[in-house]
Motif scaffolding. Structure first.
Motif, PDB file in Angstrom:
ATOM      1  N   ALA A   5      -0.915  -9.039   8.073  1.00  0.00           N
ATOM      2  CA  ALA A   5      -0.694  -7.802   8.824  1.00  0.00           C
ATOM      3  C   ALA A   5      -0.234  -6.699   7.878  1.00  0.00           C
ATOM      4  CB  ALA A   5       0.335  -8.022   9.931  1.00  0.00           C
ATOM      5  N   ILE A   6      -0.745  -5.502   8.111  1.00  0.00           N
ATOM      6  CA  ILE A   6      -0.395  -4.324   7.309  1.00  0.00           C
ATOM      7  C   ILE A   6       0.049  -3.223   8.262  1.00  0.00           C
ATOM      8  CG2 ILE A   6      -1.196  -2.591   5.663  1.00  0.00           C
ATOM      9  CD1 ILE A   6      -3.362  -4.552   4.779  1.00  0.00           C
ATOM     10  N   LEU A   7       1.194  -2.626   7.978  1.00  0.00           N
ATOM     11  CA  LEU A   7       1.713  -1.557   8.817  1.00  0.00           C
ATOM     12  C   LEU A   7       1.896  -0.294   7.988  1.00  0.00           C
ATOM     13  CD1 LEU A   7       2.888  -0.529  11.482  1.00  0.00           C
ATOM     14  CD2 LEU A   7       5.081  -1.552  10.851  1.00  0.00           C
ATOM     15  N   PHE A   8       1.079   0.710   8.263  1.00  0.00           N
ATOM     16  CA  PHE A   8       1.232   2.027   7.651  1.00  0.00           C
ATOM     17  C   PHE A   8       2.016   2.913   8.606  1.00  0.00           C
ATOM     18  CE2 PHE A   8      -2.766   0.565   5.714  1.00  0.00           C
ATOM     19  CZ  PHE A   8      -2.488   0.778   4.370  1.00  0.00           C
ATOM     20  N   ASP A   9       3.036   3.586   8.095  1.00  0.00           N
ATOM     21  CA  ASP A   9       3.838   4.502   8.901  1.00  0.00           C
ATOM     22  C   ASP A   9       4.057   5.780   8.100  1.00  0.00           C
ATOM     23  OD1 ASP A   9       5.340   5.456  10.992  1.00  0.00           O
ATOM     24  OD2 ASP A   9       7.143   4.318  10.507  1.00  0.00           O
ATOM     25  N   ARG A  10       4.126   6.916   8.797  1.00  0.00           N
ATOM     26  CA  ARG A  10       4.387   8.217   8.168  1.00  0.00           C
ATOM     27  C   ARG A  10       3.439   8.445   6.979  1.00  0.00           C
ATOM     28  NH1 ARG A  10      10.331   8.783   6.410  1.00  0.00           N
ATOM     29  NH2 ARG A  10       9.720  10.978   6.260  1.00  0.00           N
ATOM     30  N   THR A  11       2.163   8.218   7.206  1.00  0.00           N
ATOM     31  CA  THR A  11       1.150   8.396   6.167  1.00  0.00           C
ATOM     32  C   THR A  11       0.452   9.735   6.372  1.00  0.00           C
ATOM     33  OG1 THR A  11       0.868   6.005   6.043  1.00  0.00           O
ATOM     34  CG2 THR A  11      -0.869   7.351   5.084  1.00  0.00           C
ATOM     35  N   ALA A  12       0.211  10.457   5.284  1.00  0.00           N
ATOM     36  CA  ALA A  12      -0.249  11.849   5.356  1.00  0.00           C
ATOM     37  C   ALA A  12      -1.772  11.936   5.390  1.00  0.00           C
ATOM     38  CB  ALA A  12       0.290  12.629   4.160  1.00  0.00           C
TER      39      ALA A  12
ATOM     40  N   LEU B 298       4.284  -0.086   4.723  1.00  0.00           N
ATOM     41  CA  LEU B 298       4.114   1.035   3.798  1.00  0.00           C
ATOM     42  C   LEU B 298       4.435   2.307   4.562  1.00  0.00           C
ATOM     43  CD1 LEU B 298       1.256  -0.977   3.463  1.00  0.00           C
ATOM     44  CD2 LEU B 298       1.622   0.037   1.200  1.00  0.00           C
ATOM     45  N   SER B 299       5.666   2.776   4.419  1.00  0.00           N
ATOM     46  CA  SER B 299       6.138   3.928   5.168  1.00  0.00           C
ATOM     47  C   SER B 299       6.349   5.107   4.228  1.00  0.00           C
ATOM     48  CB  SER B 299       7.444   3.587   5.896  1.00  0.00           C
ATOM     49  OG  SER B 299       7.910   4.697   6.633  1.00  0.00           O
ATOM     50  N   SER B 300       5.555   6.149   4.420  1.00  0.00           N
ATOM     51  CA  SER B 300       5.653   7.369   3.615  1.00  0.00           C
ATOM     52  C   SER B 300       5.618   7.056   2.122  1.00  0.00           C
ATOM     53  CB  SER B 300       6.946   8.128   3.953  1.00  0.00           C
ATOM     54  OG  SER B 300       6.959   9.404   3.346  1.00  0.00           O
ATOM     55  N   VAL B 301       4.617   6.279   1.693  1.00  0.00           N
ATOM     56  CA  VAL B 301       4.567   5.870   0.296  1.00  0.00           C
ATOM     57  C   VAL B 301       3.188   6.025  -0.334  1.00  0.00           C
ATOM     58  CG1 VAL B 301       4.199   3.435   0.901  1.00  0.00           C
ATOM     59  CG2 VAL B 301       5.138   4.026  -1.324  1.00  0.00           C
ATOM     60  N   VAL B 302       2.111   5.711   0.400  1.00  0.00           N
ATOM     61  CA  VAL B 302       0.782   5.692  -0.222  1.00  0.00           C
ATOM     62  C   VAL B 302       0.407   7.066  -0.753  1.00  0.00           C
ATOM     63  CG1 VAL B 302      -1.663   5.115   0.118  1.00  0.00           C
ATOM     64  CG2 VAL B 302       0.092   3.821   1.313  1.00  0.00           C
ATOM     65  N   GLN B 303       0.828   8.119  -0.075  1.00  0.00           N
ATOM     66  CA  GLN B 303       0.467   9.477  -0.497  1.00  0.00           C
ATOM     67  C   GLN B 303       1.131   9.895  -1.800  1.00  0.00           C
ATOM     68  OE1 GLN B 303       1.856   8.677   2.551  1.00  0.00           O
ATOM     69  NE2 GLN B 303       3.190  10.313   3.281  1.00  0.00           N
ATOM     70  N   TYR B 304       2.095   9.093  -2.279  1.00  0.00           N
ATOM     71  CA  TYR B 304       2.784   9.434  -3.524  1.00  0.00           C
ATOM     72  C   TYR B 304       2.335   8.566  -4.704  1.00  0.00           C
ATOM     73  CZ  TYR B 304       5.754  12.003  -0.307  1.00  0.00           C
ATOM     74  OH  TYR B 304       6.210  12.868   0.664  1.00  0.00           O
ATOM     75  N   LEU B 305       1.237   7.844  -4.540  1.00  0.00           N
ATOM     76  CA  LEU B 305       0.714   7.004  -5.614  1.00  0.00           C
ATOM     77  C   LEU B 305      -0.352   7.751  -6.407  1.00  0.00           C
ATOM     78  CD1 LEU B 305       0.331   3.622  -3.690  1.00  0.00           C
ATOM     79  CD2 LEU B 305       2.246   4.369  -5.122  1.00  0.00           C
ATOM     80  N   PRO B 306      -0.395   7.576  -7.723  1.00  0.00           N
ATOM     81  CA  PRO B 306      -1.386   8.295  -8.542  1.00  0.00           C
ATOM     82  C   PRO B 306      -2.830   7.934  -8.196  1.00  0.00           C
ATOM     83  CG  PRO B 306       0.361   7.382  -9.919  1.00  0.00           C
ATOM     84  CD  PRO B 306       0.561   6.817  -8.547  1.00  0.00           C
ATOM     85  N   ASP B 307      -3.089   6.656  -7.891  1.00  0.00           N
ATOM     86  CA  ASP B 307      -4.446   6.183  -7.598  1.00  0.00           C
ATOM     87  C   ASP B 307      -4.410   5.408  -6.282  1.00  0.00           C
ATOM     88  OD1 ASP B 307      -7.057   5.394  -7.653  1.00  0.00           O
ATOM     89  OD2 ASP B 307      -6.983   4.485  -9.648  1.00  0.00           O
TER      90      ASP B 307
END
Length: 264
Positions: free
Chosen positions: A181-188, A157-166
């Motif tokens: 395994a979960i990889l968060f990248d470029r998360t705000a 999940l790269s630069s994506v979670v911050q653009y979700l409504p919920d």
């Protein structure tokens, strides 16, 4: 002095992240939204040049003449494949038309990657299936649809979670899926005691758009995974200028990543 302050205020950039909105609906009311057709069109044209080897690298629809590698992401891909002792089935949630896939493709040998699947918006899926799919890269409408086709080993999940409504509901669903395994990248994230909802006004040299953007309280973000996952690593963004992010012209935001592994 008053005239100087007025000039200084006028010279502040009008693009970036602004506001403190109480709901996604309120923020959406003053934003264009991520669904604007010009975003897809510019991204498509840029990535087609990368695919045809007419350009080296694309990020956020912008072409670069020198590739920037997300070395933490590459390291965790290789680590996970080594631990599994088999090539990975990777799910790139919100992966556009394959931006990260093409960025790291030379590292995705048959011993590392068996499949790279992208879950995106409907119009991205149609474009991706028509123009970008190959023997490894595939596009799906949902996580469940992808899981029906491949046993996913790692979700990116790269630069994506911050653009979700919920986003918090979505984060809960990640633990419910039980990915290894979960990889968060470029998360705000934001240096405040709770999440902050802003509107991002995109610099016009990228494309003309604006959309709601979350900045998360880091502790609250990670609570979703405290019981089921171990934080193997946290790391800074590889993108210059994202380590510190101005919100309303104050340097209180930042982007970083986490690599999480399921506890057993």
């Amino acid at each position: 002095m008053i005239n100087y302050l007025r000039r200084k205020k006028r010279n502040k950039p009008e693009y970036g992240w602004f506001g403190r909105y109480s709901s996604w609906q309120d923020a959406s009311a003053v934003a264009d939204g991520y669904e604007k057709e010009n975003i897809l069109e510019k991204t498509k044209e840029a990535l087609l040049k990368v695919k045809r080897r007419e350009a080296v690298y694309e990020r956020d629809s912008v072409l670069f003449d020198k590739k920037e590698y997300p070395f933490p992401l590459i390291s965790f891909l290789l680590h996970t494949a080594l631990q599994k002792e088999a090539p990975l089935h990777i799910l790139d949630f919100g992966g556009s038309l394959g931006s990260t896939y093409f960025q790291v493709k030379e590292f995705l040998t048959p011993r590392v990657c068996a499949s790279w699947s992208i879950v995106e918006q409907e119009h991205y899926i149609a474009c991706g299936q028509a123009l970008f799919e190959d023997e490894v890269l595939k596009f799906f409408h949902s996580i469940d649809e992808c899981l029906a086709a491949y046993p996913v080993d790692l979700i990116i999940l790269s630069s994506v979670v911050q653009y979700l409504p919920d986003p918090h509901r979505f984060l809960d669903s990640l633990t419910a899926h039980g990915f290894e395994a979960i990889l968060f990248d470029r998360t705000a994230f934001v240096k405040e005691s709770k999440d902050r909802l802003t509107v991002q006004k995109v610099w016009p040299n990228i494309y003309e758009a604006s959309y709601p953007t979350w900045f998360f309280n880091e502790v609250g973000f990670l609570k979703h995974f405290a019981r089921e996952y171990e934080i193997k690593a946290e790391f800074k963004t590889y993108v210059e200028g994202e380590a510190v992010v101005d919100i309303d012209h104050e340097p209180i935001g930042y982007e970083k990543g986490f690599f999480l592994v399921k506890k057993h």
